[in-house]
Design an enzyme around this catalytic site. Structure first.
Site, PDB file in Angstrom:
ATOM      1  N   PRO A 158       0.796  -1.227   0.000  1.00  0.00           N
ATOM      2  CA  PRO A 158       0.000   0.000   0.000  1.00  0.00           C
ATOM      3  C   PRO A 158       0.833   1.284   0.000  1.00  0.00           C
ATOM      4  O   PRO A 158       1.878   1.356   0.629  1.00  0.00           O
ATOM      5  CB  PRO A 158      -0.815  -0.103   1.296  1.00  0.00           C
ATOM      6  CG  PRO A 158      -0.134  -1.131   2.124  1.00  0.00           C
ATOM      7  CD  PRO A 158       0.519  -2.077   1.167  1.00  0.00           C
ATOM      8  N   ASN A 159       0.312   2.238  -0.741  1.00  0.00           N
ATOM      9  CA  ASN A 159       0.849   3.604  -0.833  1.00  0.00           C
ATOM     10  C   ASN A 159       2.129   3.728  -1.656  1.00  0.00           C
ATOM     11  O   ASN A 159       2.613   4.834  -1.880  1.00  0.00           O
ATOM     12  CB  ASN A 159       1.053   4.228   0.561  1.00  0.00           C
ATOM     13  CG  ASN A 159      -0.245   4.276   1.344  1.00  0.00           C
ATOM     14  OD1 ASN A 159      -1.222   4.828   0.850  1.00  0.00           O
ATOM     15  ND2 ASN A 159      -0.289   3.686   2.528  1.00  0.00           N
ATOM     16  N   ARG A 172       4.321  11.011  -1.920  1.00  0.00           N
ATOM     17  CA  ARG A 172       4.242  10.771  -0.470  1.00  0.00           C
ATOM     18  C   ARG A 172       5.602  11.053   0.193  1.00  0.00           C
ATOM     19  O   ARG A 172       6.638  10.575  -0.264  1.00  0.00           O
ATOM     20  CB  ARG A 172       3.784   9.339  -0.168  1.00  0.00           C
ATOM     21  CG  ARG A 172       4.833   8.281  -0.402  1.00  0.00           C
ATOM     22  CD  ARG A 172       4.353   6.867  -0.152  1.00  0.00           C
ATOM     23  NE  ARG A 172       4.137   6.537   1.239  1.00  0.00           N
ATOM     24  CZ  ARG A 172       4.370   5.336   1.769  1.00  0.00           C
ATOM     25  NH1 ARG A 172       4.850   4.342   1.010  1.00  0.00           N
ATOM     26  NH2 ARG A 172       4.119   5.102   3.022  1.00  0.00           N
ATOM     27  N   TYR A 232      10.901   9.012   1.291  1.00  0.00           N
ATOM     28  CA  TYR A 232      10.897   8.020   0.206  1.00  0.00           C
ATOM     29  C   TYR A 232      11.508   8.515  -1.097  1.00  0.00           C
ATOM     30  O   TYR A 232      11.590   7.759  -2.062  1.00  0.00           O
ATOM     31  CB  TYR A 232       9.458   7.536  -0.042  1.00  0.00           C
ATOM     32  CG  TYR A 232       8.858   6.863   1.180  1.00  0.00           C
ATOM     33  CD1 TYR A 232       9.347   5.645   1.633  1.00  0.00           C
ATOM     34  CD2 TYR A 232       7.824   7.466   1.902  1.00  0.00           C
ATOM     35  CE1 TYR A 232       8.829   5.040   2.764  1.00  0.00           C
ATOM     36  CE2 TYR A 232       7.291   6.871   3.034  1.00  0.00           C
ATOM     37  CZ  TYR A 232       7.800   5.653   3.456  1.00  0.00           C
ATOM     38  OH  TYR A 232       7.285   5.056   4.579  1.00  0.00           O
ATOM     39  N   ASN A 245       8.084  -5.656  -1.217  1.00  0.00           N
ATOM     40  CA  ASN A 245       8.033  -4.541  -0.281  1.00  0.00           C
ATOM     41  C   ASN A 245       6.577  -4.470   0.189  1.00  0.00           C
ATOM     42  O   ASN A 245       5.736  -3.864  -0.487  1.00  0.00           O
ATOM     43  CB  ASN A 245       8.465  -3.231  -0.944  1.00  0.00           C
ATOM     44  CG  ASN A 245       8.454  -2.075   0.056  1.00  0.00           C
ATOM     45  OD1 ASN A 245       7.946  -2.209   1.180  1.00  0.00           O
ATOM     46  ND2 ASN A 245       9.002  -0.939  -0.355  1.00  0.00           N
ATOM     47  N   ALA A 279       3.322  -0.922   4.627  1.00  0.00           N
ATOM     48  CA  ALA A 279       2.817  -0.941   6.014  1.00  0.00           C
ATOM     49  C   ALA A 279       2.445  -2.352   6.481  1.00  0.00           C
ATOM     50  O   ALA A 279       2.533  -2.648   7.681  1.00  0.00           O
ATOM     51  CB  ALA A 279       1.615  -0.014   6.139  1.00  0.00           C
ATOM     52  N   HIS A 297       4.587  -4.682   8.886  1.00  0.00           N
ATOM     53  CA  HIS A 297       4.587  -4.611  10.344  1.00  0.00           C
ATOM     54  C   HIS A 297       3.336  -5.203  10.975  1.00  0.00           C
ATOM     55  O   HIS A 297       3.187  -5.169  12.196  1.00  0.00           O
ATOM     56  CB  HIS A 297       4.737  -3.142  10.777  1.00  0.00           C
ATOM     57  CG  HIS A 297       5.743  -2.384   9.947  1.00  0.00           C
ATOM     58  ND1 HIS A 297       7.069  -2.744   9.904  1.00  0.00           N
ATOM     59  CD2 HIS A 297       5.614  -1.320   9.102  1.00  0.00           C
ATOM     60  CE1 HIS A 297       7.713  -1.922   9.075  1.00  0.00           C
ATOM     61  NE2 HIS A 297       6.853  -1.054   8.580  1.00  0.00           N
ATOM     62  N   ASP A 307       2.354 -15.960   5.883  1.00  0.00           N
ATOM     63  CA  ASP A 307       1.886 -17.335   5.673  1.00  0.00           C
ATOM     64  C   ASP A 307       1.752 -17.674   4.191  1.00  0.00           C
ATOM     65  O   ASP A 307       2.014 -18.818   3.787  1.00  0.00           O
ATOM     66  CB  ASP A 307       0.544 -17.561   6.384  1.00  0.00           C
ATOM     67  CG  ASP A 307       0.705 -17.724   7.891  1.00  0.00           C
ATOM     68  OD1 ASP A 307       1.856 -17.878   8.363  1.00  0.00           O
ATOM     69  OD2 ASP A 307      -0.315 -17.703   8.603  1.00  0.00           O
ATOM     70  N   GLU A 362      13.102  -9.252   0.937  1.00  0.00           N
ATOM     71  CA  GLU A 362      12.298  -8.114   1.398  1.00  0.00           C
ATOM     72  C   GLU A 362      13.048  -6.815   1.077  1.00  0.00           C
ATOM     73  O   GLU A 362      14.271  -6.773   1.203  1.00  0.00           O
ATOM     74  CB  GLU A 362      12.157  -8.276   2.919  1.00  0.00           C
ATOM     75  CG  GLU A 362      11.569  -7.129   3.663  1.00  0.00           C
ATOM     76  CD  GLU A 362      11.651  -7.367   5.188  1.00  0.00           C
ATOM     77  OE1 GLU A 362      12.380  -8.287   5.645  1.00  0.00           O
ATOM     78  OE2 GLU A 362      11.005  -6.602   5.912  1.00  0.00           O
ATOM     79  N   HIS A 375      12.910  -2.452   1.674  1.00  0.00           N
ATOM     80  CA  HIS A 375      12.321  -1.210   2.180  1.00  0.00           C
ATOM     81  C   HIS A 375      13.147  -0.043   1.670  1.00  0.00           C
ATOM     82  O   HIS A 375      14.374  -0.051   1.818  1.00  0.00           O
ATOM     83  CB  HIS A 375      12.270  -1.194   3.711  1.00  0.00           C
ATOM     84  CG  HIS A 375      11.403  -2.291   4.230  1.00  0.00           C
ATOM     85  ND1 HIS A 375      10.041  -2.260   4.093  1.00  0.00           N
ATOM     86  CD2 HIS A 375      11.718  -3.474   4.794  1.00  0.00           C
ATOM     87  CE1 HIS A 375       9.540  -3.378   4.575  1.00  0.00           C
ATOM     88  NE2 HIS A 375      10.540  -4.136   5.001  1.00  0.00           N
ATOM     89  N   SER A 401      13.053   3.117   2.700  1.00  0.00           N
ATOM     90  CA  SER A 401      13.575   3.900   3.829  1.00  0.00           C
ATOM     91  C   SER A 401      14.293   2.972   4.808  1.00  0.00           C
ATOM     92  O   SER A 401      14.127   1.750   4.757  1.00  0.00           O
ATOM     93  CB  SER A 401      12.421   4.611   4.543  1.00  0.00           C
ATOM     94  OG  SER A 401      11.577   3.655   5.170  1.00  0.00           O
ATOM     95  N   ARG A 427      13.486   4.270  12.261  1.00  0.00           N
ATOM     96  CA  ARG A 427      12.194   4.973  12.325  1.00  0.00           C
ATOM     97  C   ARG A 427      11.391   4.549  13.563  1.00  0.00           C
ATOM     98  O   ARG A 427      11.970   4.068  14.529  1.00  0.00           O
ATOM     99  CB  ARG A 427      11.438   4.760  10.998  1.00  0.00           C
ATOM    100  CG  ARG A 427      12.231   5.343   9.797  1.00  0.00           C
ATOM    101  CD  ARG A 427      11.481   5.189   8.500  1.00  0.00           C
ATOM    102  NE  ARG A 427      10.233   5.942   8.514  1.00  0.00           N
ATOM    103  CZ  ARG A 427       9.256   5.769   7.619  1.00  0.00           C
ATOM    104  NH1 ARG A 427       9.411   4.891   6.648  1.00  0.00           N
ATOM    105  NH2 ARG A 427       8.154   6.475   7.692  1.00  0.00           N
TER     106      ARG A 427
HETATM  107  C1  DQA Z   1       8.345   1.001   3.553  1.00  0.00           C
HETATM  108  C2  DQA Z   1       8.474   1.223   5.061  1.00  0.00           C
HETATM  109  C3  DQA Z   1       7.149   0.963   5.766  1.00  0.00           C
HETATM  110  O1  DQA Z   1       7.295   1.143   7.163  1.00  0.00           O
HETATM  111  C4  DQA Z   1       6.080   1.917   5.253  1.00  0.00           C
HETATM  112  O2  DQA Z   1       4.845   1.630   5.846  1.00  0.00           O
HETATM  113  C5  DQA Z   1       5.999   1.939   3.771  1.00  0.00           C
HETATM  114  C6  DQA Z   1       7.214   1.811   2.949  1.00  0.00           C
HETATM  115  C7  DQA Z   1       9.630   1.386   2.794  1.00  0.00           C
HETATM  116  O3  DQA Z   1       9.753   0.999   1.636  1.00  0.00           O
HETATM  117  O4  DQA Z   1      10.493   2.080   3.344  1.00  0.00           O
HETATM  118  O5  DQA Z   1       4.921   2.164   3.220  1.00  0.00           O
HETATM  119  O6  DQA Z   1       8.118  -0.383   3.318  1.00  0.00           O
END
Ligand code: DQA
Length: 148
Positions: A9-10, A17, A22, A73, A76, A79, A86, A97, A99, A101, A106
């Site tokens: 998401p996002n 954003r 980011y 990735n 959110a 977490h 699963d 994985e 990320h 950031s 954080r």
């Molecule tokens: C993220 C880090 C996550 O904590 C956050 O919710 C994101 C992006 C990152 O790519 O740094 O949406 O996965």
């Protein structure tokens, strides 16, 4: 070799954003960057993005038997989502994985990653280059056992 790239998401809002966190690259820039790297290292990459947890679970399930590796990735859902963890365990496809950031520096709620219980490696805080490093890792380790 066929890699599935999954964005949570996002991430479709990249560039808009929180650019201080980011960066200014857009989601379209990210897709172009991944596609050009895939061509360079000789892998096929299918790139997905969803704002919905169940849709991400469906995407992972559909990958069964079709992909050699997953770069994820979960944003959110990193977490919070046992369901995504699963699903990765269920299909048992090698995964990394990413990320953008540096989540380690954080908020406290970002310090747990459920998918890290499955993923072989985490690429954190490298900006969007993390996706490319994860692709390199999977291509080097599993490139010989190719599905396409
Ligand atoms: C993220 C880090 C996550 O904590 C956050 O919710 C994101 C992006 C990152 O790519 O740094 O949406 O996965």
């Amino acid at each position: 070799m066929k890699l599935l790239i999954i964005n949570g998401p996002n991430l479709n809002m990249l560039g808009v954003r929180e650019p201080d966190v980011y960066g200014r690259e857009t989601y379209a820039d990210l897709v172009a960057k991944i596609n050009s790297h895939a061509e360079k290292i000789g892998v096929r990459a299918v790139i997905t993005q969803s704002n919905h947890e169940g849709e991400i679970v469906d995407t992972i399930q559909r990958a069964y038997g079709l992909y050699d590796g997953i770069v994820i990735n979960p944003a959110a859902y990193t977490h919070t989502s046992v369901a995504i963890l699963d699903a990765l365990k269920a299909v048992n496809i090698p995964a990394c994985e990413v990320h953008i950031s540096d989540v380690s520096k954080r908020e406290a709620f970002r310090q747990i990653s459920y998918v890290s219980y499955y993923c072989e490696k985490s690429f954190i805080g490298l900006g969007t280059d993390g996706y490319l490093r994860a692709m390199d890792y999977l291509a080097e380790k599993y490139g010989g056992e190719t599905k396409l």
